[in-house]
Design a protein around this motif. Structure first.
Motif, PDB file in Angstrom:
ATOM      1  N   GLY B 152       0.800  -1.222   0.000  1.00  0.00           N
ATOM      2  CA  GLY B 152       0.000   0.000   0.000  1.00  0.00           C
ATOM      3  C   GLY B 152       0.832   1.272   0.000  1.00  0.00           C
ATOM      4  N   ILE B 153       2.118   1.173  -0.293  1.00  0.00           N
ATOM      5  CA  ILE B 153       2.972   2.365  -0.302  1.00  0.00           C
ATOM      6  C   ILE B 153       2.697   3.206  -1.547  1.00  0.00           C
ATOM      7  CG2 ILE B 153       5.381   3.174  -0.403  1.00  0.00           C
ATOM      8  CD1 ILE B 153       6.084   0.725   1.322  1.00  0.00           C
ATOM      9  N   ILE B 154       2.475   2.557  -2.681  1.00  0.00           N
ATOM     10  CA  ILE B 154       2.074   3.283  -3.882  1.00  0.00           C
ATOM     11  C   ILE B 154       0.701   2.784  -4.325  1.00  0.00           C
ATOM     12  CG2 ILE B 154       4.390   3.859  -4.739  1.00  0.00           C
ATOM     13  CD1 ILE B 154       4.212   1.381  -6.521  1.00  0.00           C
ATOM     14  N   GLN B 155      -0.055   3.677  -4.979  1.00  0.00           N
ATOM     15  CA  GLN B 155      -1.404   3.299  -5.405  1.00  0.00           C
ATOM     16  C   GLN B 155      -1.414   2.762  -6.842  1.00  0.00           C
ATOM     17  OE1 GLN B 155      -3.446   3.327  -2.938  1.00  0.00           O
ATOM     18  NE2 GLN B 155      -1.944   4.436  -1.691  1.00  0.00           N
ATOM     19  N   HIS B 156      -0.526   3.298  -7.669  1.00  0.00           N
ATOM     20  CA  HIS B 156      -0.468   2.874  -9.065  1.00  0.00           C
ATOM     21  C   HIS B 156       0.935   2.389  -9.376  1.00  0.00           C
ATOM     22  CE1 HIS B 156      -4.290   4.920  -9.459  1.00  0.00           C
ATOM     23  NE2 HIS B 156      -3.729   5.975  -8.882  1.00  0.00           N
ATOM     24  N   PRO B 157       1.047   1.453 -10.322  1.00  0.00           N
ATOM     25  CA  PRO B 157       2.378   0.988 -10.699  1.00  0.00           C
ATOM     26  C   PRO B 157       3.239   2.157 -11.182  1.00  0.00           C
ATOM     27  CG  PRO B 157       0.664  -0.231 -11.877  1.00  0.00           C
ATOM     28  CD  PRO B 157      -0.027   0.803 -11.074  1.00  0.00           C
ATOM     29  N   VAL B 158       4.510   2.136 -10.850  1.00  0.00           N
ATOM     30  CA  VAL B 158       5.438   3.176 -11.277  1.00  0.00           C
ATOM     31  C   VAL B 158       6.367   2.593 -12.328  1.00  0.00           C
ATOM     32  CG1 VAL B 158       7.306   4.700 -10.546  1.00  0.00           C
ATOM     33  CG2 VAL B 158       5.383   4.264  -9.003  1.00  0.00           C
ATOM     34  N   ALA B 159       6.610   3.353 -13.418  1.00  0.00           N
ATOM     35  CA  ALA B 159       7.581   2.923 -14.426  1.00  0.00           C
ATOM     36  C   ALA B 159       8.952   3.433 -14.004  1.00  0.00           C
ATOM     37  CB  ALA B 159       7.188   3.462 -15.802  1.00  0.00           C
ATOM     38  N   TRP B 160       9.612   2.667 -13.154  1.00  0.00           N
ATOM     39  CA  TRP B 160      10.858   3.139 -12.523  1.00  0.00           C
ATOM     40  C   TRP B 160      11.911   3.535 -13.546  1.00  0.00           C
ATOM     41  CZ3 TRP B 160       9.989   3.935  -7.603  1.00  0.00           C
ATOM     42  CH2 TRP B 160       9.006   3.165  -6.951  1.00  0.00           C
ATOM     43  N   LEU B 161      11.991   2.769 -14.639  1.00  0.00           N
ATOM     44  CA  LEU B 161      13.062   3.032 -15.616  1.00  0.00           C
ATOM     45  C   LEU B 161      12.681   4.131 -16.599  1.00  0.00           C
ATOM     46  CD1 LEU B 161      14.147  -0.631 -16.333  1.00  0.00           C
ATOM     47  CD2 LEU B 161      15.386   1.084 -15.038  1.00  0.00           C
ATOM     48  N   ALA B 162      11.392   4.440 -16.695  1.00  0.00           N
ATOM     49  CA  ALA B 162      10.961   5.449 -17.662  1.00  0.00           C
ATOM     50  C   ALA B 162      10.716   6.782 -16.991  1.00  0.00           C
ATOM     51  CB  ALA B 162       9.685   4.978 -18.366  1.00  0.00           C
ATOM     52  N   ASN B 163      10.982   6.860 -15.706  1.00  0.00           N
ATOM     53  CA  ASN B 163      10.745   8.084 -14.962  1.00  0.00           C
ATOM     54  C   ASN B 163      12.088   8.776 -14.702  1.00  0.00           C
ATOM     55  OD1 ASN B 163      10.362   9.945 -12.904  1.00  0.00           O
ATOM     56  ND2 ASN B 163       8.714   8.763 -11.967  1.00  0.00           N
ATOM     57  N   PRO B 164      12.258  10.020 -15.185  1.00  0.00           N
ATOM     58  CA  PRO B 164      13.555  10.682 -15.047  1.00  0.00           C
ATOM     59  C   PRO B 164      14.021  10.789 -13.601  1.00  0.00           C
ATOM     60  CG  PRO B 164      12.063  11.985 -16.402  1.00  0.00           C
ATOM     61  CD  PRO B 164      11.265  10.846 -15.859  1.00  0.00           C
ATOM     62  N   GLN B 165      13.060  10.771 -12.661  1.00  0.00           N
ATOM     63  CA  GLN B 165      13.479  10.917 -11.268  1.00  0.00           C
ATOM     64  C   GLN B 165      14.011   9.614 -10.660  1.00  0.00           C
ATOM     65  OE1 GLN B 165       9.965  12.863 -10.217  1.00  0.00           O
ATOM     66  NE2 GLN B 165      10.951  14.825 -10.561  1.00  0.00           N
ATOM     67  N   THR B 166      13.594   8.481 -11.207  1.00  0.00           N
ATOM     68  CA  THR B 166      14.008   7.225 -10.586  1.00  0.00           C
ATOM     69  C   THR B 166      14.962   6.407 -11.459  1.00  0.00           C
ATOM     70  OG1 THR B 166      12.005   6.224 -11.450  1.00  0.00           O
ATOM     71  CG2 THR B 166      11.963   6.935  -9.143  1.00  0.00           C
ATOM     72  N   SER B 167      15.038   6.737 -12.758  1.00  0.00           N
ATOM     73  CA  SER B 167      15.813   5.867 -13.644  1.00  0.00           C
ATOM     74  C   SER B 167      17.287   5.828 -13.259  1.00  0.00           C
ATOM     75  CB  SER B 167      15.656   6.328 -15.091  1.00  0.00           C
ATOM     76  OG  SER B 167      16.082   7.661 -15.219  1.00  0.00           O
ATOM     77  N   LEU B 168      17.820   6.997 -12.863  1.00  0.00           N
ATOM     78  CA  LEU B 168      19.235   7.015 -12.493  1.00  0.00           C
ATOM     79  C   LEU B 168      19.478   6.122 -11.273  1.00  0.00           C
ATOM     80  CD1 LEU B 168      21.876   8.629 -13.404  1.00  0.00           C
ATOM     81  CD2 LEU B 168      21.573   9.817 -11.248  1.00  0.00           C
ATOM     82  N   LEU B 169      18.568   6.224 -10.302  1.00  0.00           N
ATOM     83  CA  LEU B 169      18.696   5.387  -9.103  1.00  0.00           C
ATOM     84  C   LEU B 169      18.652   3.908  -9.469  1.00  0.00           C
ATOM     85  CD1 LEU B 169      16.467   7.239  -6.497  1.00  0.00           C
ATOM     86  CD2 LEU B 169      18.944   6.968  -6.476  1.00  0.00           C
ATOM     87  N   ALA B 170      17.795   3.562 -10.424  1.00  0.00           N
ATOM     88  CA  ALA B 170      17.680   2.166 -10.832  1.00  0.00           C
ATOM     89  C   ALA B 170      18.994   1.681 -11.441  1.00  0.00           C
ATOM     90  CB  ALA B 170      16.540   2.007 -11.824  1.00  0.00           C
ATOM     91  N   VAL B 171      19.589   2.509 -12.314  1.00  0.00           N
ATOM     92  CA  VAL B 171      20.859   2.121 -12.927  1.00  0.00           C
ATOM     93  C   VAL B 171      21.947   2.034 -11.856  1.00  0.00           C
ATOM     94  CG1 VAL B 171      22.585   2.717 -14.650  1.00  0.00           C
ATOM     95  CG2 VAL B 171      20.200   3.172 -15.102  1.00  0.00           C
ATOM     96  N   VAL B 172      21.944   3.004 -10.940  1.00  0.00           N
ATOM     97  CA  VAL B 172      22.931   2.990  -9.854  1.00  0.00           C
ATOM     98  C   VAL B 172      22.796   1.704  -9.040  1.00  0.00           C
ATOM     99  CG1 VAL B 172      23.537   4.054  -7.646  1.00  0.00           C
ATOM    100  CG2 VAL B 172      23.230   5.480  -9.666  1.00  0.00           C
TER     101      VAL B 172
END
Lengths: 276, 306
Positions: B152-172
């Motif tokens: 229940g932390i997020i309500q909708h699926p997040v596109a982690w790799l397609a989101n400029p705010q999270t993609s770098l973190l994902a690669v890191v």
């Protein structure tokens, strides 16, 4: 942050260590489980599949010529390992033991290569391979990979640290420099040779950027390239189980090698302090 | 890491002077270094002053490639992405490696197991692992979304790799997962070279793991931490595979690090000159860090602390 550190201090240390073990192994577990999961778009894949199936592995073989890619990877990795060990051991021995004029110059030439990032060389090396008609051959990957400054330096350090007595007596008995090296010094360096050989094999097996650039012909490609291609081939819905089955097969030789050579590799790395 | 060779190299015997064995031994490596290292490095420098698309005759531009590079937004954006990527991954790779090394070192049982485990990702092919991470971060049924939605932390699926705010973190996260084990081994090696009595004595006096780590082990680790830290910076400056495989530099160039730009310019846009100029900028950066590392190690040797 302080609170975080504080709570970390209270946790028993095995709990932290095992937590990180689980994090480390999670991707392997996911790869394995997905590879044995049925492909079913109606429900999401989970880490505990409803039932296990091996059909993905059969499907991989029907989809891509995996054996061909595996053979390519093996050929490249083995030739690179043998070549780089030979070239580096002989050069390291020469710098450690044999008389050179301007030795500092040759030494410096080897050391300097450690500083230059390989990315600088990519474009000219590509042109060079093109001119030499080596593009789309495995030699374009093997030949440059046989030349490793780190390995030469490590062999040189190792040979320098050994006592000369044995070699001197061998030479008094009339052994040539080559015989002394091949029958006495090189066998003695077995530990280092195994560590460096394993690393060379693993690096060659895992290589991606350079093979991606020089191998365009399908039947020459290596396993990592084939995997990347397979992933690209899915347009709408990725068949994760199929992909993971292929990934599992490409990782398997490395895992087996690691299972056998892990102790030597880890000890060698922690003693020699090998960089890169 | 690289200790200076001890003492002078010893020549073997006078018979070696008759036949040039040294060149038989050294020639393959020398030819290799000249052809595969020095020739390309020099050629790359020369190419950075030309305009060339790999087909037509190269056109001399002087310093224009560099000028244009320094004026282009894309280049500075790549620098910013690289800086973010390098600083984040280096801090994490070093911090986690230190934590794990300190804890494993004070562990009485299971040392070999932990070492084998933590080092395993380092030898695993990046392509295979990147597929798994691709699934973990997938918007449609990926593990991370499943877990976060379930909690229940997020309500909708997040596109982690397609989101400029999270993609770098994902690669890191992929880069860190893959390389922590290597740093961990290097730091462990130093810890194991410290006298075991220090820890034994402290244990007898009732010191906690935390006290032993911060007061005995950590101060003695500082030289190693500097070296490993700089090695990590050099290594992460060269990262390519993770970016290419997970995000292709996207979204909106958020993960387009310098090496990715070099690859793209050279082999997709065929702007060989610009790519070479870019590669030389990266080279200067990396050589700078290498020199810093070398200088620090030399100073340390002089002070007698190895």
């Amino acid at each position: 942050m302080n609170q975080f550190i504080h709570s970390l201090r209270k946790l028993p240390q095995p709990a932290i260590l095992i937590g990180f073990v689980l994090l480390t192994l999670l991707p392997f577990w996911a790869m394995l489980v997905l590879a044995f999961s049925p492909f079913d778009l109606s429900q999401p894949l989970s880490l505990l599949p409803p039932h296990w199936t091996a059909e993905n592995f059969q499907l991989v073989h029907q989809t891509i010529p995996l054996a061909v890619y595996a053979c390519n990877s093996f050929a490249i990795a083995i030739l690179t390992t043998l070549g780089s060990v030979y070239v580096s051991a002989t050069a390291g021995y020469a710098l450690a033991r044999l008389p050179f004029r301007y030795k500092a110059l040759w030494q410096g030439l080897v050391w300097l290569t450690l500083m230059i990032p390989p990315q600088v060389n990519i474009v000219p090396l590509f042109i060079l391979m093109k001119q030499a008609h080596l593009l789309n051959t495995h030699w374009a990957i093997i030949l440059p990979a046989c030349i490793s400054g780190v390995m030469v330096v490590l062999y040189q350090q190792w040979f320098t640290s050994q006592p000369v007595a044995l070699e001197e007596s061998a030479q008094l008995e009339g052994a040539s420099v080559w015989q002394t090296f091949w029958h006495i010094c090189f066998p003695l360096s077995q530990g280092l040779t195994i560590t460096l050989g394993l690393l060379a094999f693993i690096n060659a097996w895992n290589g991606f950027l350079w093979p991606l650039i020089v191998l365009q012909e399908d039947k020459l490609k290596t396993l990592p390239l084939a995997l990347a291609m397979l992933k690209e081939s899915f347009r709408d819905a990725t068949n994760w189980p199929l992909l993971m089955a292929a990934a599992c097969l490409s990782v398997l030789p490395i895992i087996l090698l690691y299972a056998v050579g892990q102790k030597l590799l880890i000890n060698g790395l922690s003693q020699g302090g090998i960089k890169e | 890491m690289m200790n200076a060779t001890n003492g002078m190299p010893r020549g073997v015997s006078p018979t070696t002077e008759r036949f040039p064995w040294q060149w038989v031994f050294f020639a393959p490596a020398l030819v290799g270094f000249l052809v595969f290292n020095y020739l390309p490095t020099i050629a790359s420098f020369a190419l950075s002053f030309f305009h060339w698309n790999l087909l037509d005759v190269p056109q001399f531009l002087g310093g224009q490639n560099y000028e244009r590079l320094l004026q282009s937004n894309a280049f500075w954006q790549a620098c910013v992405s690289t800086l973010q990527f390098v600083s984040l991954s280096s801090v994490l790779e070093l911090g986690l490696a230190i934590l794990l090394a300190l804890l494993v070192h004070q562990q009485t049982r299971g040392k070999a197991f932990f070492k084998a485990c933590y080092f395993l990702p380092y030898v695993t092919p990046m392509v295979a692992v990147s597929l798994v991470f691709g699934w973990l971060y997938h918007p449609d049924g990926g593990l991370l979304n499943q877990v976060l939605l379930g909690l229940g932390i997020i309500q909708h699926p997040v596109a982690w790799l397609a989101n400029p705010q999270t993609s770098l973190l994902a690669v890191v996260s992929l880069e860190v997962w893959k390389t922590v084990g290597y740093n961990f081994l290097l730091i462990t090696a130093t810890l194991e070279s410290l006298p075991a009595e220090w820890i034994e004595a402290a244990t007898l006096e009732g010191a906690s793991t935390w006290q032993k780590s911060t007061q005995i082990l950590l101060p003695n680790l500082l030289p190693t931490i500097t070296t490993v830290g700089l090695l990590t910076v050099i290594h992460t400056l060269q990262a390519f595979d993770a970016v290419y495989l997970l995000t292709q530099g996207g979204p909106q160039n958020a993960t387009a690090v310098l090496v990715y730009w070099i690859y793209k310019n050279a082999l997709q846009f065929f702007k060989v000159g610009e790519a070479s100029a870019m590669a030389y900028c990266l080279c200067v950066l990396i050589v700078g860090v290498s020199l810093l590392k070398w200088w620090l190690e030399k100073r340390r040797l002089k002070e007698g602390r190895v």
